[in-house]
Design a protein around this motif. Sequence first.
Motif, PDB file in Angstrom:
ATOM      1  N   ARG A 198       0.961  68.724  61.412  1.00 49.74           N
ATOM      2  CA  ARG A 198       0.018  68.387  60.356  1.00 49.74           C
ATOM      3  C   ARG A 198      -0.070  69.509  59.330  1.00 49.74           C
ATOM      4  NH1 ARG A 198      -5.301  65.851  63.458  1.00 49.74           N
ATOM      5  NH2 ARG A 198      -4.273  63.981  64.306  1.00 49.74           N
ATOM      6  N   GLY A 199       0.032  70.741  59.832  1.00 51.66           N
ATOM      7  CA  GLY A 199      -0.030  71.886  58.936  1.00 51.66           C
ATOM      8  C   GLY A 199       1.091  71.870  57.911  1.00 51.66           C
ATOM      9  N   LYS A 200       2.286  71.436  58.315  1.00 51.10           N
ATOM     10  CA  LYS A 200       3.413  71.362  57.385  1.00 51.10           C
ATOM     11  C   LYS A 200       3.160  70.303  56.313  1.00 51.10           C
ATOM     12  CE  LYS A 200       6.842  72.905  60.774  1.00 51.10           C
ATOM     13  NZ  LYS A 200       8.072  72.540  61.522  1.00 51.10           N
ATOM     14  N   ILE A 201       2.575  69.185  56.723  1.00 48.19           N
ATOM     15  CA  ILE A 201       2.259  68.122  55.760  1.00 48.19           C
ATOM     16  C   ILE A 201       1.191  68.605  54.777  1.00 48.19           C
ATOM     17  CG2 ILE A 201       1.307  65.805  55.493  1.00 48.19           C
ATOM     18  CD1 ILE A 201       2.504  65.133  58.230  1.00 48.19           C
ATOM     19  N   ILE A 202       0.167  69.263  55.325  1.00 48.78           N
ATOM     20  CA  ILE A 202      -0.914  69.781  54.474  1.00 48.78           C
ATOM     21  C   ILE A 202      -0.378  70.842  53.531  1.00 48.78           C
ATOM     22  CG2 ILE A 202      -3.088  71.072  54.494  1.00 48.78           C
ATOM     23  CD1 ILE A 202      -3.674  69.673  57.197  1.00 48.78           C
ATOM     24  N   SER A 203       0.541  71.673  54.005  1.00 49.87           N
ATOM     25  CA  SER A 203       1.145  72.699  53.164  1.00 49.87           C
ATOM     26  C   SER A 203       1.921  72.053  52.021  1.00 49.87           C
ATOM     27  CB  SER A 203       2.071  73.581  53.996  1.00 49.87           C
ATOM     28  OG  SER A 203       2.672  74.579  53.199  1.00 49.87           O
ATOM     29  N   ALA A 204       2.656  70.982  52.318  1.00 51.86           N
ATOM     30  CA  ALA A 204       3.403  70.271  51.274  1.00 51.86           C
ATOM     31  C   ALA A 204       2.456  69.674  50.245  1.00 51.86           C
ATOM     32  CB  ALA A 204       4.270  69.175  51.901  1.00 51.86           C
ATOM     33  N   LEU A 205       1.340  69.129  50.714  1.00 51.57           N
ATOM     34  CA  LEU A 205       0.337  68.597  49.791  1.00 51.57           C
ATOM     35  C   LEU A 205      -0.226  69.717  48.912  1.00 51.57           C
ATOM     36  CD1 LEU A 205      -1.666  66.205  52.159  1.00 51.57           C
ATOM     37  CD2 LEU A 205      -0.217  65.514  50.245  1.00 51.57           C
ATOM     38  N   GLY A 206      -0.455  70.875  49.526  1.00 56.82           N
ATOM     39  CA  GLY A 206      -0.998  72.003  48.783  1.00 56.82           C
ATOM     40  C   GLY A 206      -0.048  72.500  47.703  1.00 56.82           C
ATOM     41  N   VAL A 207       1.238  72.620  48.049  1.00 59.53           N
ATOM     42  CA  VAL A 207       2.233  73.080  47.070  1.00 59.53           C
ATOM     43  C   VAL A 207       2.333  72.097  45.914  1.00 59.53           C
ATOM     44  CG1 VAL A 207       4.678  73.540  46.678  1.00 59.53           C
ATOM     45  CG2 VAL A 207       3.581  74.382  48.753  1.00 59.53           C
ATOM     46  N   THR A 208       2.513  70.817  46.248  1.00 59.96           N
ATOM     47  CA  THR A 208       2.654  69.784  45.220  1.00 59.96           C
ATOM     48  C   THR A 208       1.397  69.674  44.373  1.00 59.96           C
ATOM     49  OG1 THR A 208       4.113  68.539  46.702  1.00 59.96           O
ATOM     50  CG2 THR A 208       3.179  67.357  44.829  1.00 59.96           C
ATOM     51  N   GLY A 209       0.244  69.657  45.035  1.00 62.14           N
ATOM     52  CA  GLY A 209      -1.021  69.472  44.334  1.00 62.14           C
ATOM     53  C   GLY A 209      -1.367  70.620  43.414  1.00 62.14           C
ATOM     54  N   HIS A 210      -1.225  71.851  43.903  1.00 61.04           N
ATOM     55  CA  HIS A 210      -1.545  73.006  43.054  1.00 61.04           C
ATOM     56  C   HIS A 210      -0.603  73.086  41.858  1.00 61.04           C
ATOM     57  CE1 HIS A 210      -4.014  74.384  46.454  1.00 61.04           C
ATOM     58  NE2 HIS A 210      -4.595  75.191  45.595  1.00 61.04           N
ATOM     59  N   ALA A 211       0.689  72.795  42.084  1.00 66.84           N
ATOM     60  CA  ALA A 211       1.651  72.837  40.981  1.00 66.84           C
ATOM     61  C   ALA A 211       1.307  71.789  39.922  1.00 66.84           C
ATOM     62  CB  ALA A 211       3.066  72.627  41.505  1.00 66.84           C
ATOM     63  N   ALA A 212       0.990  70.572  40.374  1.00 70.07           N
ATOM     64  CA  ALA A 212       0.656  69.501  39.428  1.00 70.07           C
ATOM     65  C   ALA A 212      -0.618  69.810  38.661  1.00 70.07           C
ATOM     66  CB  ALA A 212       0.514  68.170  40.172  1.00 70.07           C
ATOM     67  N   LYS A 213      -1.617  70.337  39.344  1.00 72.98           N
ATOM     68  CA  LYS A 213      -2.862  70.704  38.670  1.00 72.98           C
ATOM     69  C   LYS A 213      -2.600  71.802  37.637  1.00 72.98           C
ATOM     70  CE  LYS A 213      -7.578  72.333  39.562  1.00 72.98           C
ATOM     71  NZ  LYS A 213      -8.313  71.214  38.977  1.00 72.98           N
ATOM     72  N   GLY A 214      -1.736  72.754  37.994  1.00 69.09           N
ATOM     73  CA  GLY A 214      -1.382  73.809  37.055  1.00 69.09           C
ATOM     74  C   GLY A 214      -0.681  73.268  35.822  1.00 69.09           C
ATOM     75  N   VAL A 215       0.242  72.334  36.021  1.00 70.16           N
ATOM     76  CA  VAL A 215       0.954  71.727  34.883  1.00 70.16           C
ATOM     77  C   VAL A 215      -0.031  70.991  33.982  1.00 70.16           C
ATOM     78  CG1 VAL A 215       2.621  69.953  34.217  1.00 70.16           C
ATOM     79  CG2 VAL A 215       3.176  71.562  36.053  1.00 70.16           C
ATOM     80  N   ALA A 216      -0.955  70.242  34.601  1.00 68.25           N
ATOM     81  CA  ALA A 216      -1.956  69.501  33.822  1.00 68.25           C
ATOM     82  C   ALA A 216      -2.811  70.459  32.991  1.00 68.25           C
ATOM     83  CB  ALA A 216      -2.834  68.675  34.756  1.00 68.25           C
ATOM     84  N   LEU A 217      -3.230  71.577  33.588  1.00 68.07           N
ATOM     85  CA  LEU A 217      -4.023  72.567  32.848  1.00 68.07           C
ATOM     86  C   LEU A 217      -3.206  73.198  31.722  1.00 68.07           C
ATOM     87  CD1 LEU A 217      -5.925  74.326  35.783  1.00 68.07           C
ATOM     88  CD2 LEU A 217      -6.944  72.945  33.965  1.00 68.07           C
ATOM     89  N   ASN A 218      -1.923  73.423  31.967  1.00 74.35           N
ATOM     90  CA  ASN A 218      -1.069  73.974  30.915  1.00 74.35           C
ATOM     91  C   ASN A 218      -0.985  73.023  29.720  1.00 74.35           C
ATOM     92  OD1 ASN A 218      -0.447  76.388  32.184  1.00 74.35           O
ATOM     93  ND2 ASN A 218       1.384  75.582  33.182  1.00 74.35           N
ATOM     94  N   LEU A 219      -0.911  71.723  29.988  1.00 76.31           N
ATOM     95  CA  LEU A 219      -0.867  70.740  28.911  1.00 76.31           C
ATOM     96  C   LEU A 219      -2.163  70.765  28.099  1.00 76.31           C
ATOM     97  CD1 LEU A 219       0.782  67.703  30.763  1.00 76.31           C
ATOM     98  CD2 LEU A 219       1.839  69.173  29.030  1.00 76.31           C
ATOM     99  N   VAL A 220      -3.290  70.867  28.809  1.00 75.16           N
ATOM    100  CA  VAL A 220      -4.589  70.930  28.127  1.00 75.16           C
ATOM    101  C   VAL A 220      -4.670  72.196  27.277  1.00 75.16           C
ATOM    102  CG1 VAL A 220      -7.086  71.125  28.445  1.00 75.16           C
ATOM    103  CG2 VAL A 220      -5.765  69.558  29.886  1.00 75.16           C
ATOM    104  N   GLY A 221      -4.295  73.330  27.856  1.00 78.88           N
ATOM    105  CA  GLY A 221      -4.324  74.590  27.116  1.00 78.88           C
ATOM    106  C   GLY A 221      -3.400  74.576  25.917  1.00 78.88           C
ATOM    107  N   LEU A 222      -2.231  73.946  26.071  1.00 78.72           N
ATOM    108  CA  LEU A 222      -1.274  73.861  24.966  1.00 78.72           C
ATOM    109  C   LEU A 222      -1.858  73.077  23.796  1.00 78.72           C
ATOM    110  CD1 LEU A 222       1.568  74.530  23.978  1.00 78.72           C
ATOM    111  CD2 LEU A 222       2.355  72.387  25.036  1.00 78.72           C
ATOM    112  N   LEU A 223      -2.610  72.016  24.097  1.00 75.19           N
ATOM    113  CA  LEU A 223      -3.247  71.249  23.029  1.00 75.19           C
ATOM    114  C   LEU A 223      -4.264  72.092  22.271  1.00 75.19           C
ATOM    115  CD1 LEU A 223      -3.921  67.556  24.147  1.00 75.19           C
ATOM    116  CD2 LEU A 223      -2.229  68.447  22.568  1.00 75.19           C
ATOM    117  N   PHE A 224      -5.009  72.940  22.981  1.00 72.36           N
ATOM    118  CA  PHE A 224      -5.944  73.850  22.310  1.00 72.36           C
ATOM    119  C   PHE A 224      -5.199  74.765  21.336  1.00 72.36           C
ATOM    120  CE2 PHE A 224      -9.011  73.266  25.966  1.00 72.36           C
ATOM    121  CZ  PHE A 224     -10.048  72.767  25.203  1.00 72.36           C
TER     122      PHE A 224
END
Length: 275
Positions: A194-220
């Motif tokens: 389960r830890g490996k699955i949760i780790s994969a979710l964490g990597v994917t999720g944090h990266a996607a959230k970071g990309v989304a924030l970068n898009l918002v910041g770029l618009l500013f």
Amino acid sequence: MTDEDTALGEAADAAEAASNTKALDVVARSGFAVMALIHIVIGAIAVALALGEPGQAEPTGAIEQLAANPWGPAVMWACLVGCVGLSLWQLSEATLRARRLPAGQRLGKLISSGFLAVAYGSVGLSFAGFAVGMRGDSGDSTKDFSTALMRGPFGVPALIALGLTVIGVGIYFIVKGIRKQFKDELHHFEGTRRGKIISALGVTGHAAKGVALNLVGLLFVVAAAQNQPGESTGLDGSLKALRDHPAGPYLLMAIAAGLISYGVFALIRAKYGRM
């Protein structure tokens, strides 16, 4: 050390002890759960956008979905409490708990946790607005804020600085995901399948959230450079702008999947994570 310094240190220690209470821990965890649900709903709305359906892939759009049930007002007030608690916890992370860190780390924590404290607080205000029947729009609020900021004495530099700060926080999330730095917050499933699955979710999720924030910041930044504050339309505007590019729907689906992954990870973190 003077008596004044000693008194300030003792006051800070007392405030830090107060921030470590069980009550704040429970409320902050509920706030993590609320934000997790918001990310999942925003991800689902982003999927709909990629498929050409209407929707608002932003906090108010997600809150509107959560409010659309017979217990809507009660849910809104409960979510408000959770967001306020989480905002206070992040504020204590940025100030009280960070004061013993080296200068560089302390500054980084002040920026990242301080930004999140403001973000969670603003989401809490949105819940309050829905609870009392004043339904706003995150995109409109972002445009209004950008316009007001641009009219100030340091308008363009201030908006650029805001955009760069948001981009910086986005990069922080990407690095945190890639380096799996979130594992410091979640040891419960370490070494398990389960830890490996949760780790994969964490990597994917944090990266996607970071990309989304970068898009918002770029618009500013773009809005400031073009002297058009109305172009800074927040997350919803960023994702819709992305959708209009040739490969946009596919990128949008990837970001949507990542936001949902982050939401699932955050739900697990809300229950088992270290506070």
